[in-house]
Design an enzyme around this catalytic site. Structure first.
Site, PDB file in Angstrom:
ATOM      1  N   ASP A 540      -2.429  37.300  48.636  1.00  0.00           N
ATOM      2  CA  ASP A 540      -1.939  37.329  47.269  1.00  0.00           C
ATOM      3  C   ASP A 540      -1.725  35.903  46.769  1.00  0.00           C
ATOM      4  O   ASP A 540      -1.269  35.029  47.509  1.00  0.00           O
ATOM      5  CB  ASP A 540      -0.621  38.103  47.200  1.00  0.00           C
ATOM      6  N   HIS A 543      -4.918  31.151  45.406  1.00  0.00           N
ATOM      7  CA  HIS A 543      -5.236  29.845  44.837  1.00  0.00           C
ATOM      8  C   HIS A 543      -4.008  28.966  44.655  1.00  0.00           C
ATOM      9  O   HIS A 543      -4.137  27.750  44.509  1.00  0.00           O
ATOM     10  CB  HIS A 543      -5.932  30.029  43.492  1.00  0.00           C
ATOM     11  N   ASP A 641      -4.498  45.237  39.121  1.00  0.00           N
ATOM     12  CA  ASP A 641      -4.027  44.324  38.076  1.00  0.00           C
ATOM     13  C   ASP A 641      -4.675  44.624  36.730  1.00  0.00           C
ATOM     14  O   ASP A 641      -4.231  44.103  35.707  1.00  0.00           O
ATOM     15  CB  ASP A 641      -4.336  42.873  38.459  1.00  0.00           C
TER      16      ASP A 641
END
Length: 1554
Positions: A540, A543, A641
């Site tokens: 999760d 980045h 999402d």
């Protein structure tokens, strides 16, 4: 048993491939090879993949990989390789050094490779590939108590998913967000009911799912943040970014409190008078907020004070320093502010020593009162303070302006966030500001005791409670993911750039575990526990997670679960950065979303992009280059999402989009609720209802669903189909856009040639007429359609209205899927099928929006049979081809029809025809063939297989099925017929042509889209075997040689062949065995002498009178024929040219002897050198001296005689050549004039050659002709160079002096050994005749060479014309040239003399001259033919130049600068020779020179291996640039470079022998 796959990665100096993605599989081998830039370097290669199963992976532990060589050469490193066998899954790093070091920091190149995990399902542990995965995401908290999980998860199993993605299962925090974890160590207590559950229970369930359901499990790892109410972070505040360990956030915190207080005031309507009410519903209110904040709110808090200095305090300290006369230890040139590390107000500093140095301006004599205009000491101090005050105010002012800009940015971002929250129709539309619904959520969390005013909050921090104030986590749009936005130097928090997650605090790891031991241990335990339970993880917020932290945690997890499947969603902003994360972390699949597509065309493009190769792709070899790839995808129709596609598109689209996603050759995924048509986003924070459980009941209540809900049954079919295609090898993909809404996707199995075709009609908007089909372009299917796998369409039913259930998540009741499976073609309700010859046309009769049809097709029986026959043929090459059933088809028979049996009888002359032959050679055979022409591409460069292979080698790795060659193959059988028929017309290749004809007859029956791949397999397989046959017929040096050596040696076959228009003069009928080659013409039955000739180059010098050049032949002969073991061909060439001796010379242009032109003076010396090499290299080679030579012209004036009319032993012919030179030669060319040379002026036809006996040097020529290899005659009237040789080189050319000495030394030795009957010649000198022995003649040359040719480094008194010397030190190019300046030109010809007659040279002088040539003349591939500093230098050759520049017009500069390749061979060989000599006095010079030579040759290696011609060019333009008018393949270029490799090998063998 599957064939072991190997991938080859070529290393190049200075190449950092950390952002290049390479994927491998366990069981494969990664082979490292050296690129051209590393061939001469001492490369040490390291990799952290464990070398054996008994070693465990540790990221920082590297193993050195040994280099191995498959060739028998010890000097040649072109084929050395190192290997790693892929034994474990993960991401691995390699690096190499060239300086002998063994640490990554010294790497000269590095990169990563990924090894995919192997996943297994069922109690029988069936292995599934990543492309077989069908994943469904569930929000774990919506599964209810743990005791109910199994029934709710069964929905995924019954819908055909084989991987379930659980959102975090741990205890959640105060917000109840699925990704805000309170305690990573425990299973959330909310899953307890009548008993307490633990991770052990979850593991048991996961194992049951794997074994009984064949479903794997995956969950999230959240490393970047934890819930703000996590007890462990409150106990260990050092684990978060707080105002004690991250004091740089203090100004951002104060800003946060200012905005929070302002929001509270707005909620209480304190700013209404300024246009800011508590209810925000208009843009003007946002402008008012901006104005109030900038003009009234922020100025009160003076945020700049966190960055500025106290002026009064600094001045006070300054005065004290002056008064104490403080010593200045160290200072800077410029005064600047030093930021207070604790970010306290007005606590920043300036360096006191720098202040004293710059502003306490005392004089050096110590008198403090002598400053001009100063009356006393106090006044002086005052003035110093005034100056310092001004500077401090200036520095503070700059800081204040910086902060003002930061505040402006922050306010803009604040207002933008308010706009989104209150006004944006896509935002939450909060409406009224309250305490719980502020203008903008805070960036920090603080304890209740810190609540209150801004001043109070600041006071609490400064009083020592800063550790309790922590920064929240979030996402920064467009930020550099490799930089931590919470670290000092980032303005993200103070400029309000964070999309904050107010329920979680950002964790602060530091750079290593020692920086925050509790946090690293806590999270490592979390990762290991997760890996013990689950088969995979989703990273999760990947980045934003510090990459070194994720590396550490995943390494720990993989120790527990070696085949951990890792997925992630990356928002780095670019594929290169994505790849960096993938490489560093070993991410196996990136999450991709179908909902990013804006129309059906884009959705189809995504299906194509995320996996598979084109239908009809080429068969790739087992060992192939490792090519970079894009990240493997797990392609979701909807992620958790994403908003509901029903709101974003339409309910009609869910089924067709799911169908398209299922056809992608990659992992696929979906979100729980998609299949049940849930019309809203199932929110990870807000949603509290439960998922329904599975039931088989027909009419379930709200707590259950069955297969009829939504598209559940259809999704099961799609998942089963996706799994079948992935497991059974449907690796090829074709996507066709039939119309703006309709997409067809084909998945093809290249082994069975079955296809599954799915057509999907999307509905990105609600259709105006859901029952309308309209016109859809029909599709054509090769072969037969066996069945319609299923057909289904979305329908809506009247009388149903969606109502959200309060307890269970429910979907739309008014839409349903009308579905049929295993439908006979004729029974379809959607499509009509009709036969069109070997194909079937599918038209769409009733294909409404939301429709999907899938059918299975296969080839017709004749095509299947034809492919089986082709595969049997391929089996004769040794290919491990398979039948449709999967059995290996390998033909080991050796009957006369077997390919290997046929080609075993082929001679090298036959192989020249099979593999090569340029257009002119082929046409001159007279059989009606020339180069094959490919429309929109051009002619193949070779008529033989190599011409096809050159193209296929470019097309195959890229699967470029759109190439004109592939189109030509699909359109007709012309190339296949051409390939066979051109061989059938020759006696030696007739059977091979028939073999091709037979195998290609089957190719005609194959569907046209498959023709390119099978044609490639046939031609490439044949070429590989034939190439091996060539190598096996050559010398040991070639057979044991490297790929480079063998590639160059193929020039022996390329250039050496029989061409009817370029025949050699017949040899003597009485020639001793073996006799001259003969050939039968199949059309006439006539047998003719067919001695092979050596083409000078392609394509200019391939046939007719332009093919056979005396000098070119014998310069190339040693490399291409003697070193390759083709002694008979070399012998015949020597004897044939010897038969043409006339005037003591052999021809420049042979023209079959009867049309020869005797206008060069160097070919004879190259011929003599070639004979010498023959006698030395060929066993018993001196016997050639007694071979009979059939003289065409026994006397200068005789007519051409028939074969055998006048035979002489070769030794007599040699002697005649020497005798004529000693006596002097002068004649006028026969038929002088325009009929033989339209450019030359009349004096040029006079040929004069002889010996200047005062020096012993051979000489010849005049300023009107050009008798050496630099033979360009001007031809431009416009530019005034017509009839003028660019490079006459008359007088004594340096290479001819060397070649003559070499011949004399050799013959003198032969005479001593009794092998040559002569020992002298009769000299003619100014009318006097006298005998001169070979030894005397040679000694005279040696005595005079250095003093006549050497130009020393420094001027010497004996130099007669020093003003003409342009370069030092060097050897002259000629001696006594008519154009006197030409003697002093630096050219590469002296190196020839060094190689053939090294005794002429002083060793030190020779080395200096070679150094000069290396610096001045050496180019990438060749040698400049003239010093670039010379007035005549022009480096770029253009024979078509029709300008008025004399030096350039019509290519007059052919030898005046362009870089010719063949001389580099002699230059490098000379370097090696003299380095060997100098090694005795200069140890190490030989090794250095070998490295130099290998570096130079690396460029030739690259050229020959990448050139379509598989050869080296005649020349290049300046600095190695391409020359359009150069031959792309040149015999002497190839031969001379091969000689260098031979010399290197001999050096190595001599060294090994001691």
């Amino acid at each position: 048993m599957p064939v072991t796959q190997a991938r080859v990665l070529t290393l190049n100096r200075g190449e950092n491939r950390e952002t290049t993605l390479y994927r491998l599989e366990k069981g494969w081998t990664l082979r490292f090879a050296l690129g051209p830039s590393l061939l001469s370097a001492s490369v040490r290669l390291y990799c952290n993949h464990p070398p054996s199963s008994d070693k465990t992976f540790k990221r920082t532990t590297y193993y050195e990989l040994p280099w191995r060589s498959p060739s028998g050469m010890s000097s040649d490193r072109h084929d050395v390789f190192a290997e790693v066998n892929m034994g474990i899954a993960g991401s691995f790093n390699y690096f190499f050094t060239v300086d002998g070091s063994d640490v990554p920091s010294s790497a000269d190149g590095q990169g990563y490779f990924l090894v995919d995990p192997t996943l297994h399902v069922g109690s029988d542990n069936v292995e599934i590939t990543l492309d077989c995965i069908q994943c469904q995401t569930v929000i774990t908290k919506l599964l209810g108590p743990f005791s109910q999980w199994e029934n709710r998860l069964r929905v995924a199993k019954e819908t055909g998913y084989n991987l379930i993605h659980f959102t975090p299962i741990q205890e959640l925090g105060i917000s109840n967000s699925a990704y805000s974890i309170r305690d990573q160590r425990i299973l959330s207590p909310v899953y307890n009911d009548h008993q307490q559950y633990s991770y052990k229970d979850v593991k048991t369930l996961v194992e049951t799912m794997k074994n009984d359901w064949r479903v794997l499990a995956l969950t999230d790892l959240v490393f970047n943040h934890t819930s703000k109410d996590s007890p462990w972070v409150l106990e260990h505040p050092e684990c978060a970014y707080n105002l004690e360990n991250a004091a740089h956030l203090m100004p951002a915190y104060v800003m946060d409190r200012i905005l929070s207080e302002f929001s509270d005031e707005v909620a209480k309507d304190k700013w209404v008078s300024k246009g800011v009410p508590s209810s925000i519903d208009d843009e003007s209110q946002l402008q008012a907020i901006r104005h109030v904040l900038l003009t009234e709110v922020f100025p009160r808090y003076r945020l700049q004070e966190f960055y500025t200095v106290s002026v009064d305090g600094t001045l006070k300290e300054f005065k004290r320093g002056i008064e104490e006369n403080r010593h200045i230890s160290e200072s800077k040139e410029v005064l600047d502010i030093i930021q207070d590390p604790q970010y306290r107000r007005l606590k920043s500093k300036v360096d006191p020593d720098t202040v004293l140095k710059l502003y306490n301006t005392d004089s050096e004599d110590g008198n403090h009162d002598n400053r001009p205009g100063v009356l006393n000491r106090q006044e002086r101090i005052t003035k110093c303070c005034d100056s310092l005050r001004a500077r401090l105010n200036e520095l503070n002012g700059a800081k204040e302006r910086d902060i003002e800009e930061i505040i402006k940015v922050a306010v803009e971002n604040f207002v933008a966030n308010v706009r989104w929250r209150f006004l944006d129709p896509n935002g939450p539309q909060v409406g009224t500001v309250t305490g719980k619904k502020p203008l903008m959520h805070s960036y920090f969390v603080w304890p209740e005791s810190h609540s209150g005013t801004v001043d109070w909050a600041e006071q609490k921090v400064t009083s020592g409670e800063g550790a309790r104030v922590m920064a929240v986590n979030g996402w920064v749009m467009g930020d550099d993911p490799l930089k931590n936005f919470a670290e000092e130097g980032s303005n993200v928090y103070i400029q309000r750039e964070l999309l904050a997650w107010g329920d979680s605090v950002k964790l602060r790891y530091g750079q290593k575990p020692e920086d925050c031991p509790y946090l690293w241990n806590h999270m490592r335990d979390y990762a290991e526990t997760t890996a013990r339970i689950f088969h995979g993880v989703r990273l999760d917020n990947c980045h934003s997670t510090p990459i070194h932290v994720a590396e550490y945690m995943l390494d720990a997890a993989r120790k527990v679960q070696p085949d951990l499947y890792v997925i992630a969603e990356l928002f780095t902003g670019g594929e290169h950065l994505d790849n960096l994360f993938i490489n560093r972390l070993g991410i196996n699949s990136l999450i991709r979303e179908a909902l990013t597509a804006w129309d059906a065309h884009e959705e189809g493009r995504l299906v194509h992009r995320y996996g598979g190769v084109p239908v009809g792709s080429f068969v790739q070899p087992r060992i192939q280059p490792l090519v970079q790839t894009m990240a493997h995808a797990i392609f979701f129709d909807q992620t958790h999402d994403n908003p509901s596609p029903i709101t974003k598109r339409s309910a009609y689209d869910l089924w067709p989009t799911a169908a398209l996603v299922s056809m992608a050759f990659c992992a696929t995924g979906s979100n729980r609720g998609y299949d049940q048509l849930v019309p809203h986003h199932i929110h990870v924070v807000k949603e509290e209802r439960l998922y329904p459980s599975w039931t088989e009941a027909q009419n379930p209540d709200a707590s259950h669903i069955n297969k009829t809900f939504g598209i559940t049954l259809g999704k099961r079919m799609l998942n089963q189909l996706h799994y079948e295609m992935g497991m059974n090898g449907f690796t090829q993909v074709y996507v066709d856009q039939l119309d703006p809404a309709v997409v067809s996707v084909t998945r093809h199995n290249p082994r069975t040639h079955e296809s599954i075709v799915l057509v999907s009609r999307t509905a990105f908007q609600n259709p105006d007429n859901p029952d309308d089909t309209g016109y859809i372009r029909p599709i054509t299917v090769e072969g037969i359609i066996e069945e319609i796998i299923f057909e289904g369409r979305m329908r809506s039913a009247k009388g149903y209205t969606y109502k959200e259930n309060k307890e269970f998540i429910n979907g739309l009741p008014e839409y349903y899927l009308e579905l049929r499976e295993h439908v006979k073609v004729e029974d379809s309700g959607m499509v009509k099928v009709k036969e069109l010859g070997d194909k079937m046309e599918v038209s769409f009769a009733s294909f409404t929006p939301g429709s999907v049809v899938a059918f299975r097709s296969s080839l017709r029986q004749p095509a299947k049979n034809a492919i089986l026959e082709i595969r049997r043929g391929l089996g004769q090459f040794g290919y491990l081809m398979r039948s449709y059933s999967g059995h290996t088809m390998f033909d080991e028979s050796w009957d006369t029809s077997n390919f290997r049996a046929i080609v075993s009888t082929l001679s090298l002359a036959d192989l020249n025809r099979v593999l090569y032959r340029v257009d002119a050679e082929e046409r001159d055979d007279g059989n009606g063939f020339g180069s094959y022409h490919i429309p929109n591409h051009g002619d193949l460069i070779y008529c033989g297989l190599r011409g096809i292979i050159s193209l296929l080698a470019e097309i195959r790795p890229q699967n470029d099925l759109g190439h004109p060659l592939c189109k030509n193959l699909r359109t007709g059988d012309w190339l296949a017929e051409y390939t066979a028929n051109r061989l059938k017309v020759h006696h030696g290749t007739e059977k091979l042509g028939a073999w091709f004809d037979a195998v290609f007859s089957h190719l005609k029956k194959v569907p046209r889209y498959l023709v390119p791949c099978y044609f490639d397999a046939i031609v490439t397989g044949a070429y590989v075997v034939l190439h091996t046959m060539v190598v096996q017929q050559l010398s040991d040096f070639i057979r044991d040689g490297s790929t480079f050596v063998q590639a160059l040696a193929m020039g022996s076959v390329q250039f050496c062949g029989f061409v009817k228009t370029s025949m050699l003069p017949p040899l003597s009928p009485d020639l001793a065995a073996p006799p001259a080659r003969r050939e039968v013409d199949l059309k006439t039955g006539e047998e003719i002498e067919a001695t092979l000739s050596l083409a000078a180059g392609f394509t200019h010098f391939s046939s007719g009178y332009m093919r056979n050049w005396g000098r070119d032949t014998f310069i190339a002969l040693r490399g291409l024929l003697l070193l390759t073991g083709r002694y008979q061909e070399a012998r015949c060439l020597i004897l044939a040219y010897g038969g043409t001796l006339r005037h003591g010379l052999i021809p420049n242009l042979l023209n079959e002897g009867t049309g020869a032109r005797y206008n060069c003076r160097d070919a004879i010396w190259w011929w003599l050198q070639a004979i010498q090499e023959y006698t030395k290299l060929v066993p018993g080679g001196s016997a050639i001296l007694q071979d009979k030579v059939s003289r065409l012209y026994p006397t200068d004036d005789s007519e051409a005689l028939p074969p055998g009319a006048h035979d002489q032993p070769l030794c007599d012919v040699i002697q005649e050549a020497l005798r004529r030179h000693a006596e002097g030669i002068k004649y006028r060319e026969r038929n002088a004039g325009h009929q033989i040379d339209s450019e030359m002026t009349d004096p040029g036809f006079t040929v004069e050659v002889g010996v200047r006996w005062e020096t012993g040097f051979v000489y010849g020529g005049n300023e009107h002709n050009c008798g050496t290899w630099m033979d360009k005659m001007g031809s431009s009237l416009k530019a005034g160079n017509k009839g003028k040789p660019a490079t006459p080189r008359d007088g004594s050319a340096v290479e001819l002096v060397g070649l003559s000495l070499s011949t004399l030394r050799w013959l003198a030795q032969l005479h001593t050994e009794g092998l040559y009957p002569y020992s002298e010649v009769t000299a003619s000198d100014n009318g006097h005749q006298y005998s001169v022995s070979f030894t005397e003649w040679a000694d005279k040359i040696k005595d005079n060479f250095e003093k006549c040719f050497w130009i020393s480094k420094f001027p010497e008194p004996k130099e007669t014309t020093p003003e003409l010397i342009n370069r030092r030190p060097m050897y002259k190019d000629s001696y006594h040239a008519t154009q006197f300046w030409a003697n002093f030109q630096l050219r590469p010809n002296f190196a020839v003399a060094m190689v053939v007659a090294p005794e002429l040279f002083d060793v030190d002088n020779a080395w200096s001259a070679l150094e000069t040539a290396g610096e001045v003349l050496l180019g990438p591939l060749g040698m400049k033919t003239l010093d670039s500093r010379d007035w005549a230098y022009e480096g770029d050759y253009d024979n078509a130049n029709d300008g008025d520049n004399t030096k350039l017009a019509r290519g007059w500069n052919y030898h005046q600068g362009p870089e010719w390749v063949w001389p580099i061979g002699y230059f490098l060989r000379a370097k090696l020779y003299f380095a060997s000599v100098r090694e005795k006095t200069t140890p190490g010079v030989l090794k250095e020179t070998v490295n130099f030579v290998e570096t130079a040759l690396s460029r030739h290696y690259k050229e020959v291996m990448t050139s379509a011609w598989q050869s080296l060019p005649e020349l290049t333009n300046s600095n190695g640039s391409y020359c359009r008018d150069s031959c792309r393949a040149q015999a002497w270029s190839t031969g001379c470079v091969l000689e260098v490799l031979y010399d290197l090998e001999m050096l190595q063998k001599d060294k090994a022998a001691g």
